[in-house]
Design a protein around this motif. Structure first.
Motif, PDB file in Angstrom:
ATOM      1  N   PRO A 147       0.821  -1.209  -0.175  1.00 58.87           N
ATOM      2  CA  PRO A 147       0.078  -0.053   0.095  1.00 58.87           C
ATOM      3  C   PRO A 147       0.829   1.219  -0.060  1.00 58.87           C
ATOM      4  O   PRO A 147       1.817   1.226   0.825  1.00 58.87           O
ATOM      5  CB  PRO A 147      -0.901  -0.304   1.322  1.00 58.87           C
ATOM      6  CG  PRO A 147      -0.844  -1.606   1.545  1.00 58.87           C
ATOM      7  CD  PRO A 147       0.455  -2.079   1.031  1.00 58.87           C
ATOM      8  N   SER A 148       0.503   2.120  -0.948  1.00 60.07           N
ATOM      9  CA  SER A 148       1.327   3.447  -1.058  1.00 60.07           C
ATOM     10  C   SER A 148       2.420   3.294  -2.095  1.00 60.07           C
ATOM     11  O   SER A 148       3.276   4.206  -2.418  1.00 60.07           O
ATOM     12  CB  SER A 148       1.694   4.253   0.163  1.00 60.07           C
ATOM     13  OG  SER A 148       2.742   3.436   0.726  1.00 60.07           O
ATOM     14  N   TRP A 168      -4.857  -0.230  -7.483  1.00 62.68           N
ATOM     15  CA  TRP A 168      -4.169   0.750  -8.147  1.00 62.68           C
ATOM     16  C   TRP A 168      -4.791   1.912  -8.465  1.00 62.68           C
ATOM     17  O   TRP A 168      -5.786   1.912  -9.496  1.00 62.68           O
ATOM     18  CB  TRP A 168      -3.225   0.292  -9.388  1.00 62.68           C
ATOM     19  CG  TRP A 168      -2.191  -0.822  -9.100  1.00 62.68           C
ATOM     20  CD1 TRP A 168      -2.240  -1.578  -8.104  1.00 62.68           C
ATOM     21  CD2 TRP A 168      -1.126  -1.118 -10.176  1.00 62.68           C
ATOM     22  NE1 TRP A 168      -1.132  -2.348  -7.988  1.00 62.68           N
ATOM     23  CE2 TRP A 168      -0.717  -2.288  -9.155  1.00 62.68           C
ATOM     24  CE3 TRP A 168      -0.943  -0.733 -11.251  1.00 62.68           C
ATOM     25  CZ2 TRP A 168       0.414  -2.750  -9.902  1.00 62.68           C
ATOM     26  CZ3 TRP A 168       0.400  -1.465 -11.884  1.00 62.68           C
ATOM     27  CH2 TRP A 168       0.905  -2.448 -10.892  1.00 62.68           C
ATOM     28  N   ILE A 169      -4.483   3.189  -7.942  1.00 58.61           N
ATOM     29  CA  ILE A 169      -5.231   4.331  -8.297  1.00 58.61           C
ATOM     30  C   ILE A 169      -4.497   5.052  -9.269  1.00 58.61           C
ATOM     31  O   ILE A 169      -3.451   5.527  -9.020  1.00 58.61           O
ATOM     32  CB  ILE A 169      -5.513   5.178  -7.045  1.00 58.61           C
ATOM     33  CG1 ILE A 169      -6.447   4.288  -6.043  1.00 58.61           C
ATOM     34  CG2 ILE A 169      -6.101   6.594  -7.475  1.00 58.61           C
ATOM     35  CD1 ILE A 169      -6.318   4.698  -4.676  1.00 58.61           C
ATOM     36  N   LEU A 170      -5.053   5.553 -10.465  1.00 56.20           N
ATOM     37  CA  LEU A 170      -4.268   6.448 -11.408  1.00 56.20           C
ATOM     38  C   LEU A 170      -4.172   7.908 -10.659  1.00 56.20           C
ATOM     39  O   LEU A 170      -5.429   8.542 -10.594  1.00 56.20           O
ATOM     40  CB  LEU A 170      -5.061   6.500 -12.652  1.00 56.20           C
ATOM     41  CG  LEU A 170      -4.617   7.259 -13.955  1.00 56.20           C
ATOM     42  CD1 LEU A 170      -2.989   6.590 -14.139  1.00 56.20           C
ATOM     43  CD2 LEU A 170      -5.271   7.384 -14.960  1.00 56.20           C
ATOM     44  N   TYR A 181       1.908   7.847 -20.617  1.00 56.97           N
ATOM     45  CA  TYR A 181       2.816   7.603 -19.408  1.00 56.97           C
ATOM     46  C   TYR A 181       1.778   7.673 -18.394  1.00 56.97           C
ATOM     47  O   TYR A 181       0.865   8.383 -18.272  1.00 56.97           O
ATOM     48  CB  TYR A 181       3.673   8.967 -19.272  1.00 56.97           C
ATOM     49  CG  TYR A 181       4.546   8.960 -20.544  1.00 56.97           C
ATOM     50  CD1 TYR A 181       5.824   8.502 -20.696  1.00 56.97           C
ATOM     51  CD2 TYR A 181       4.126   9.834 -21.663  1.00 56.97           C
ATOM     52  CE1 TYR A 181       6.528   8.475 -22.016  1.00 56.97           C
ATOM     53  CE2 TYR A 181       4.654   9.996 -22.780  1.00 56.97           C
ATOM     54  CZ  TYR A 181       6.186   9.293 -22.837  1.00 56.97           C
ATOM     55  OH  TYR A 181       6.653   9.557 -24.115  1.00 56.97           O
ATOM     56  N   PHE A 182       2.072   6.887 -17.319  1.00 58.24           N
ATOM     57  CA  PHE A 182       0.553   6.836 -16.222  1.00 58.24           C
ATOM     58  C   PHE A 182       1.568   6.662 -14.911  1.00 58.24           C
ATOM     59  O   PHE A 182       2.519   5.939 -14.740  1.00 58.24           O
ATOM     60  CB  PHE A 182       0.134   5.404 -16.357  1.00 58.24           C
ATOM     61  CG  PHE A 182      -0.682   5.343 -17.583  1.00 58.24           C
ATOM     62  CD1 PHE A 182      -2.106   5.714 -17.604  1.00 58.24           C
ATOM     63  CD2 PHE A 182       0.076   4.637 -18.908  1.00 58.24           C
ATOM     64  CE1 PHE A 182      -2.489   5.584 -18.980  1.00 58.24           C
ATOM     65  CE2 PHE A 182      -0.541   4.660 -19.929  1.00 58.24           C
ATOM     66  CZ  PHE A 182      -2.038   5.212 -20.143  1.00 58.24           C
ATOM     67  N   LEU A 183       1.209   7.118 -14.001  1.00 57.66           N
ATOM     68  CA  LEU A 183       1.606   7.003 -12.414  1.00 57.66           C
ATOM     69  C   LEU A 183       0.425   6.725 -11.673  1.00 57.66           C
ATOM     70  O   LEU A 183      -0.521   7.188 -11.171  1.00 57.66           O
ATOM     71  CB  LEU A 183       1.855   8.453 -11.887  1.00 57.66           C
ATOM     72  CG  LEU A 183       2.951   8.396 -10.895  1.00 57.66           C
ATOM     73  CD1 LEU A 183       4.208   7.769 -11.038  1.00 57.66           C
ATOM     74  CD2 LEU A 183       3.315   9.765 -10.180  1.00 57.66           C
ATOM     75  N   TYR A 184       0.689   5.375 -11.311  1.00 55.88           N
ATOM     76  CA  TYR A 184      -0.410   4.585 -10.335  1.00 55.88           C
ATOM     77  C   TYR A 184       0.360   4.547  -8.699  1.00 55.88           C
ATOM     78  O   TYR A 184       1.296   4.362  -8.613  1.00 55.88           O
ATOM     79  CB  TYR A 184      -0.691   3.271 -10.699  1.00 55.88           C
ATOM     80  CG  TYR A 184      -1.521   3.069 -11.929  1.00 55.88           C
ATOM     81  CD1 TYR A 184      -2.880   3.234 -11.945  1.00 55.88           C
ATOM     82  CD2 TYR A 184      -0.890   3.182 -13.036  1.00 55.88           C
ATOM     83  CE1 TYR A 184      -3.531   3.054 -13.091  1.00 55.88           C
ATOM     84  CE2 TYR A 184      -1.634   3.093 -14.293  1.00 55.88           C
ATOM     85  CZ  TYR A 184      -2.848   3.152 -14.315  1.00 55.88           C
ATOM     86  OH  TYR A 184      -3.625   2.901 -15.456  1.00 55.88           O
ATOM     87  N   ILE A 185      -0.870   4.679  -7.934  1.00 54.88           N
ATOM     88  CA  ILE A 185      -0.368   4.332  -6.444  1.00 54.88           C
ATOM     89  C   ILE A 185      -1.564   3.553  -5.820  1.00 54.88           C
ATOM     90  O   ILE A 185      -2.589   3.418  -6.158  1.00 54.88           O
ATOM     91  CB  ILE A 185      -0.626   5.645  -5.544  1.00 54.88           C
ATOM     92  CG1 ILE A 185       0.207   6.774  -6.191  1.00 54.88           C
ATOM     93  CG2 ILE A 185      -0.665   5.519  -4.159  1.00 54.88           C
ATOM     94  CD1 ILE A 185       0.163   8.113  -5.403  1.00 54.88           C
ATOM     95  N   LYS A 186      -0.695   2.292  -5.319  1.00 58.59           N
ATOM     96  CA  LYS A 186      -1.449   1.015  -4.730  1.00 58.59           C
ATOM     97  C   LYS A 186      -2.174   1.784  -3.446  1.00 58.59           C
ATOM     98  O   LYS A 186      -1.820   2.707  -2.478  1.00 58.59           O
ATOM     99  CB  LYS A 186      -0.730   0.140  -4.255  1.00 58.59           C
ATOM    100  CG  LYS A 186      -1.619  -1.132  -3.839  1.00 58.59           C
ATOM    101  CD  LYS A 186      -0.415  -2.247  -3.501  1.00 58.59           C
ATOM    102  CE  LYS A 186      -1.374  -3.246  -3.066  1.00 58.59           C
ATOM    103  NZ  LYS A 186      -1.916  -4.246  -3.937  1.00 58.59           N
ATOM    104  N   LYS A 187      -3.583   1.553  -3.447  1.00 56.76           N
ATOM    105  CA  LYS A 187      -4.432   2.139  -2.388  1.00 56.76           C
ATOM    106  C   LYS A 187      -4.000   1.532  -1.091  1.00 56.76           C
ATOM    107  O   LYS A 187      -3.633   0.338  -0.916  1.00 56.76           O
ATOM    108  CB  LYS A 187      -5.856   1.747  -2.432  1.00 56.76           C
ATOM    109  CG  LYS A 187      -6.847   2.472  -3.116  1.00 56.76           C
ATOM    110  CD  LYS A 187      -8.284   1.603  -2.641  1.00 56.76           C
ATOM    111  CE  LYS A 187      -8.431   0.965  -3.653  1.00 56.76           C
ATOM    112  NZ  LYS A 187     -10.002   0.537  -3.894  1.00 56.76           N
ATOM    113  N   LYS A 188      -4.140   2.346   0.066  1.00 48.54           N
ATOM    114  CA  LYS A 188      -3.623   1.997   1.345  1.00 48.54           C
ATOM    115  C   LYS A 188      -5.071   1.198   1.766  1.00 48.54           C
ATOM    116  O   LYS A 188      -6.138   1.527   1.728  1.00 48.54           O
ATOM    117  CB  LYS A 188      -3.608   3.360   2.308  1.00 48.54           C
ATOM    118  CG  LYS A 188      -2.169   4.029   1.881  1.00 48.54           C
ATOM    119  CD  LYS A 188      -2.083   5.033   2.983  1.00 48.54           C
ATOM    120  CE  LYS A 188      -0.627   5.932   2.440  1.00 48.54           C
ATOM    121  NZ  LYS A 188      -0.572   6.900   3.426  1.00 48.54           N
ATOM    122  N   ILE A 189      -4.802   0.336   2.489  1.00 49.71           N
ATOM    123  CA  ILE A 189      -5.815  -0.718   3.122  1.00 49.71           C
ATOM    124  C   ILE A 189      -6.711   0.066   4.206  1.00 49.71           C
ATOM    125  O   ILE A 189      -6.051   0.718   5.022  1.00 49.71           O
ATOM    126  CB  ILE A 189      -5.294  -2.091   3.558  1.00 49.71           C
ATOM    127  CG1 ILE A 189      -4.633  -2.547   2.288  1.00 49.71           C
ATOM    128  CG2 ILE A 189      -6.490  -2.936   3.979  1.00 49.71           C
ATOM    129  CD1 ILE A 189      -4.008  -3.899   2.658  1.00 49.71           C
TER     130      ILE A 189
END
Length: 189
Positions: A147-148, A168-170, A181-189
């Motif tokens: 996460p994050s 994954w949040i865009l 080009y993409f930047l994703y962040i994994k959601k925090k639980i």
């Protein structure tokens, strides 16, 4: 039979303590360096996250993304590259730079083992391949992200990006004539 010729090219690091350092690279059919403009955009996106981060560059190519990350304050960077000729240039470019290492290995083989999560992962595989989707799946399956964690993806517009994990949040994206080009962040639980 005509021998393939490769053009020698130099790439300049654009920020941090290695700013203006020239990297020697061999430009090949599968090795298209991220442009200075796109690297500047990427590291502007990462400005608040890069300091003290641990980074993994799965298809390192020139090594410019990983070296730029170290230059801008990343704690540790690991570069994975399968091409023998390209990795020899990476070794020369990272010589004497602390906290950055490179391994000559197929990135998918590396990602198939259980991992220790990284803070930032760069995915910029050769465009004419199915490596991107496989890498995304292995990152999730084998504990390479947490996460994050942040995942940067660079791809050709010709190929669709499918099966992005729901966690994954865009956060950012841009495109030019040929690439996205993409930047994703994994959601925090």
């Amino acid at each position: 039979m005509k021998k393939k010729s490769y053009k020698k090219k130099r790439i300049r690091i654009i920020g941090g303590f290695l700013k203006k350092k020239l990297l020697q690279v061999k430009e090949t059919l599968n090795n298209r360096p991220t442009t200075n403009k796109k690297r500047e955009t990427l590291f502007e996106w990462l400005r608040d996250s890069i300091k003290n981060s641990n980074c993994l560059d799965c298809f390192a190519g020139t090594g410019a993304l990983g070296i730029e990350a170290i230059s801008r304050g990343a704690n540790k960077v690991l570069l994975l590259e399968n091409n023998k000729m390209i990795i020899s240039y990476i070794y020369k470019n990272i010589f004497n730079i602390p906290n950055i290492s490179a391994i000559k290995i197929d990135a998918l083989k590396w990602l198939k083992k259980k991992g220790i999560p990284y803070d930032i992962i760069f995915l910029d595989p050769p465009f004419k391949s199915n490596l991107l989707q496989k890498a995304i799946s292995l990152l999730e399956k084998n504990n390479w992200i947490k996460p994050s964690s942040i995942v940067y993806i660079e791809k050709s517009k010709k190929y669709n990006l499918v099966n992005i994990p729901k966690s994954w949040i865009l956060k950012k994206n841009t495109k030019n004539k040929n690439n996205e080009y993409f930047l994703y962040i994994k959601k925090k639980i």
